[in-house]
Design a protein around this motif. Structure first.
Motif, PDB file in Angstrom:
ATOM      1  N   PHE A 173       0.914  -1.348  -0.048  1.00 16.02           N
ATOM      2  CA  PHE A 173      -0.081   0.022  -0.150  1.00 16.02           C
ATOM      3  C   PHE A 173       0.878   1.154  -0.092  1.00 16.02           C
ATOM      4  N   THR A 174       1.622   1.280   0.913  1.00 13.26           N
ATOM      5  CA  THR A 174       2.524   2.538   1.271  1.00 13.26           C
ATOM      6  C   THR A 174       3.265   2.937  -0.088  1.00 13.26           C
ATOM      7  N   ASN A 175       3.825   2.225  -0.857  1.00 11.63           N
ATOM      8  CA  ASN A 175       4.702   2.586  -1.899  1.00 11.63           C
ATOM      9  C   ASN A 175       3.905   2.624  -3.217  1.00 11.63           C
ATOM     10  N   GLN A 176       2.482   2.595  -3.331  1.00 10.03           N
ATOM     11  CA  GLN A 176       1.668   2.712  -4.445  1.00 10.03           C
ATOM     12  C   GLN A 176       0.823   4.233  -4.457  1.00 10.03           C
ATOM     13  N   VAL A 177       0.970   4.585  -3.028  1.00 10.41           N
ATOM     14  CA  VAL A 177      -0.003   5.837  -2.811  1.00 10.41           C
ATOM     15  C   VAL A 177       0.635   7.225  -2.647  1.00 10.41           C
ATOM     16  N   ASN A 178      -0.006   8.290  -2.798  1.00  9.48           N
ATOM     17  CA  ASN A 178       0.428   9.671  -2.271  1.00  9.48           C
ATOM     18  C   ASN A 178      -0.343  10.294  -1.493  1.00  9.48           C
ATOM     19  N   ILE A 179       0.013  11.192  -0.662  1.00  9.35           N
ATOM     20  CA  ILE A 179      -1.030  12.295   0.262  1.00  9.35           C
ATOM     21  C   ILE A 179      -1.865  12.707  -0.890  1.00  9.35           C
ATOM     22  N   GLY A 180      -3.070  12.668  -0.545  1.00 12.66           N
ATOM     23  CA  GLY A 180      -4.202  13.517  -1.390  1.00 12.66           C
ATOM     24  C   GLY A 180      -4.917  12.491  -2.135  1.00 12.66           C
ATOM     25  N   ASP A 181      -4.436  11.333  -2.514  1.00 10.57           N
ATOM     26  CA  ASP A 181      -5.184  10.391  -3.199  1.00 10.57           C
ATOM     27  C   ASP A 181      -6.295   9.765  -2.771  1.00 10.57           C
ATOM     28  N   SER A 182      -7.446   9.692  -3.528  1.00  6.21           N
ATOM     29  CA  SER A 182      -8.647   9.183  -3.083  1.00  6.21           C
ATOM     30  C   SER A 182      -8.651   7.362  -3.319  1.00  6.21           C
ATOM     31  N   VAL A 183      -8.748   6.761  -2.424  1.00  6.97           N
ATOM     32  CA  VAL A 183      -8.418   5.186  -2.688  1.00  6.97           C
ATOM     33  C   VAL A 183      -9.681   4.388  -2.234  1.00  6.97           C
ATOM     34  N   THR A 184      -9.560   3.329  -2.506  1.00  6.95           N
ATOM     35  CA  THR A 184     -10.696   2.351  -2.178  1.00  6.95           C
ATOM     36  C   THR A 184      -9.631   1.205  -1.468  1.00  6.95           C
ATOM     37  N   VAL A 185      -9.914   0.761  -0.368  1.00 11.03           N
ATOM     38  CA  VAL A 185      -8.960  -0.200   0.364  1.00 11.03           C
ATOM     39  C   VAL A 185      -9.751  -1.291   0.813  1.00 11.03           C
ATOM     40  N   ILE A 186      -9.242  -2.615   0.623  1.00 12.10           N
ATOM     41  CA  ILE A 186      -9.784  -3.851   1.108  1.00 12.10           C
ATOM     42  C   ILE A 186      -8.796  -4.356   1.863  1.00 12.10           C
ATOM     43  N   GLY A 187      -8.951  -4.980   3.034  1.00 10.54           N
ATOM     44  CA  GLY A 187      -7.848  -5.574   3.850  1.00 10.54           C
ATOM     45  C   GLY A 187      -8.509  -5.946   5.097  1.00 10.54           C
ATOM     46  N   LYS A 188      -7.467  -6.637   5.986  1.00 11.18           N
ATOM     47  CA  LYS A 188      -7.986  -7.249   7.433  1.00 11.18           C
ATOM     48  C   LYS A 188      -7.667  -6.361   8.373  1.00 11.18           C
ATOM     49  N   LEU A 189      -8.546  -6.185   9.225  1.00 11.03           N
ATOM     50  CA  LEU A 189      -8.128  -5.392  10.520  1.00 11.03           C
ATOM     51  C   LEU A 189      -7.535  -5.943  11.616  1.00 11.03           C
ATOM     52  N   ALA A 190      -6.411  -5.429  12.020  1.00 12.47           N
ATOM     53  CA  ALA A 190      -5.327  -5.736  12.660  1.00 12.47           C
ATOM     54  C   ALA A 190      -4.897  -4.709  13.709  1.00 12.47           C
ATOM     55  N   GLN A 191      -3.932  -5.227  14.670  1.00 10.92           N
ATOM     56  CA  GLN A 191      -3.666  -4.208  15.870  1.00 10.92           C
ATOM     57  C   GLN A 191      -2.089  -4.468  15.948  1.00 10.92           C
ATOM     58  N   PHE A 192      -1.298  -3.574  16.232  1.00 11.32           N
ATOM     59  CA  PHE A 192       0.265  -3.882  16.863  1.00 11.32           C
ATOM     60  C   PHE A 192       0.481  -2.795  17.730  1.00 11.32           C
ATOM     61  N   SER A 193       0.705  -3.402  18.922  1.00  7.71           N
ATOM     62  CA  SER A 193       1.053  -2.371  20.255  1.00  7.71           C
ATOM     63  C   SER A 193      -0.010  -1.415  20.191  1.00  7.71           C
ATOM     64  N   GLY A 194      -1.259  -1.690  20.185  1.00 11.18           N
ATOM     65  CA  GLY A 194      -2.438  -0.825  20.604  1.00 11.18           C
ATOM     66  C   GLY A 194      -2.834   0.142  19.104  1.00 11.18           C
ATOM     67  N   LEU A 195      -2.079  -0.047  17.975  1.00  8.42           N
ATOM     68  CA  LEU A 195      -2.337   0.969  16.769  1.00  8.42           C
ATOM     69  C   LEU A 195      -3.258  -0.131  16.053  1.00  8.42           C
ATOM     70  N   THR A 196      -4.415   0.295  15.791  1.00  7.41           N
ATOM     71  CA  THR A 196      -5.447  -0.216  14.912  1.00  7.41           C
ATOM     72  C   THR A 196      -5.091  -0.027  13.347  1.00  7.41           C
ATOM     73  N   GLU A 197      -5.042  -1.190  12.660  1.00  7.48           N
ATOM     74  CA  GLU A 197      -4.450  -0.802  11.218  1.00  7.48           C
ATOM     75  C   GLU A 197      -5.085  -1.803  10.226  1.00  7.48           C
ATOM     76  N   ILE A 198      -5.153  -1.476   8.946  1.00  8.14           N
ATOM     77  CA  ILE A 198      -5.310  -2.396   8.020  1.00  8.14           C
ATOM     78  C   ILE A 198      -4.141  -2.858   7.561  1.00  8.14           C
ATOM     79  N   ASP A 199      -3.902  -4.111   7.616  1.00 11.33           N
ATOM     80  CA  ASP A 199      -2.662  -4.916   7.549  1.00 11.33           C
ATOM     81  C   ASP A 199      -2.558  -5.434   5.870  1.00 11.33           C
ATOM     82  N   PHE A 200      -1.525  -5.119   5.051  1.00 12.54           N
ATOM     83  CA  PHE A 200      -1.441  -5.493   3.798  1.00 12.54           C
ATOM     84  C   PHE A 200      -0.675  -6.591   3.825  1.00 12.54           C
ATOM     85  N   THR A 201      -0.182  -7.088   4.772  1.00 11.23           N
ATOM     86  CA  THR A 201       0.896  -8.392   4.782  1.00 11.23           C
ATOM     87  C   THR A 201      -0.052  -9.451   5.167  1.00 11.23           C
TER      88      THR A 201
END
Length: 230
Positions: free
Chosen positions: A80-108
């Motif tokens: 994800f990170t290397n495909q997008v730029n700030i200001g892009d309008s995106v549709t994201v599909i992914g699993k919800l995860a958490q790392f050390s308290g941080l909620t995130e959609i995990d592309f791995t």
């Protein structure tokens, strides 16, 4: 040219671009936690449409961040990170995860994808106080984590120059946050610059880092580049 995003315009992007999509949800639906501060939807796959508020500013795997007109969430993974730029309008599909308290959609975790619809969009930054950050419902609706926010009249405890990979305690007129400012070791435009001696306004993505449950603290403001130190 930046295009200011309003709730109506984002809904228009959502329903015109994704008229055939199924199960698209708003990001706030991902922000509900249990009594330990763990997302109740963890492990589930979600589809969201949003605007990118950080991309690779915190490294090739991020986390990046996105937000819609209600809430924000982090997105982890180089796919994800290397495909997008700030200001892009995106549709994201992914699993919800958490790392050390941080909620995130995990592309791995597999099955994740991103579609970029357009670019140059801009949100007015959400202004919050440190007291509001510390009093989020971490065991309910976690309102500000993952969102690009602005905190005004901030005093940074420190002197000399900023060091990468370092946390700084900050205060504003409402409260203080121990280790609440994180200078990521990839934000080269800030590293080595003088720590302001007086109050400044700071824009940044609100992250979280805590070793164990309950995930009720450890919030960190993460500026993306020198322009976020206003």
């Amino acid at each position: 040219m930046k295009k200011n995003v309003t709730p109506f315009s984002l809904l228009l992007i959502l329903f015109t671009t994704l008229s055939s999509a199924q199960n698209v949800v708003t990001i706030d639906s991902l922000r509900y936690n249990d009594a330990n501060g763990i997302p109740i939807g963890i492990g589930n796959t979600y589809t969201v449409t949003a605007i990118v508020t950080s991309s690779n500013q915190f490294g090739n795997s991020g986390p990046s961040s996105i937000r819609d007109f209600i809430a924000g969430v982090s997105v982890y993974g180089s796919a994800f990170t290397n495909q997008v730029n700030i200001g892009d309008s995106v549709t994201v599909i992914g699993k919800l995860a958490q790392f050390s308290g941080l909620t995130e959609i995990d592309f791995t975790l597999g099955g994740a994808s991103v579609v970029i619809h357009s670019s140059g969009h801009h949100f007015d930054t959400t202004v919050v106080t440190l007291n509001e950050i510390k009093n989020q419902q971490w065991n309910g609706y976690e309102e500000f984590e993952g969102m690009l926010v602005r905190i005004n009249n901030v005093i940074i405890q420190g002197s000399g120059n900023f060091t990468g990979g370092t946390n700084y305690t900050i205060s504003d007129p409402s409260d203080n946050l121990i280790d609440g400012l994180r200078i990521d070791d990839n934000v080269y435009s800030i590293i080595g610059t003088p720590i302001p001696s007086g109050p400044i306004d700071i824009v940044g993505v609100l992250g979280q880092y805590k070793f164990s449950a309950p995930y009720n603290s450890g919030y960190q403001l993460m500026p993306r580049f020198i322009q976020d130190l206003v």
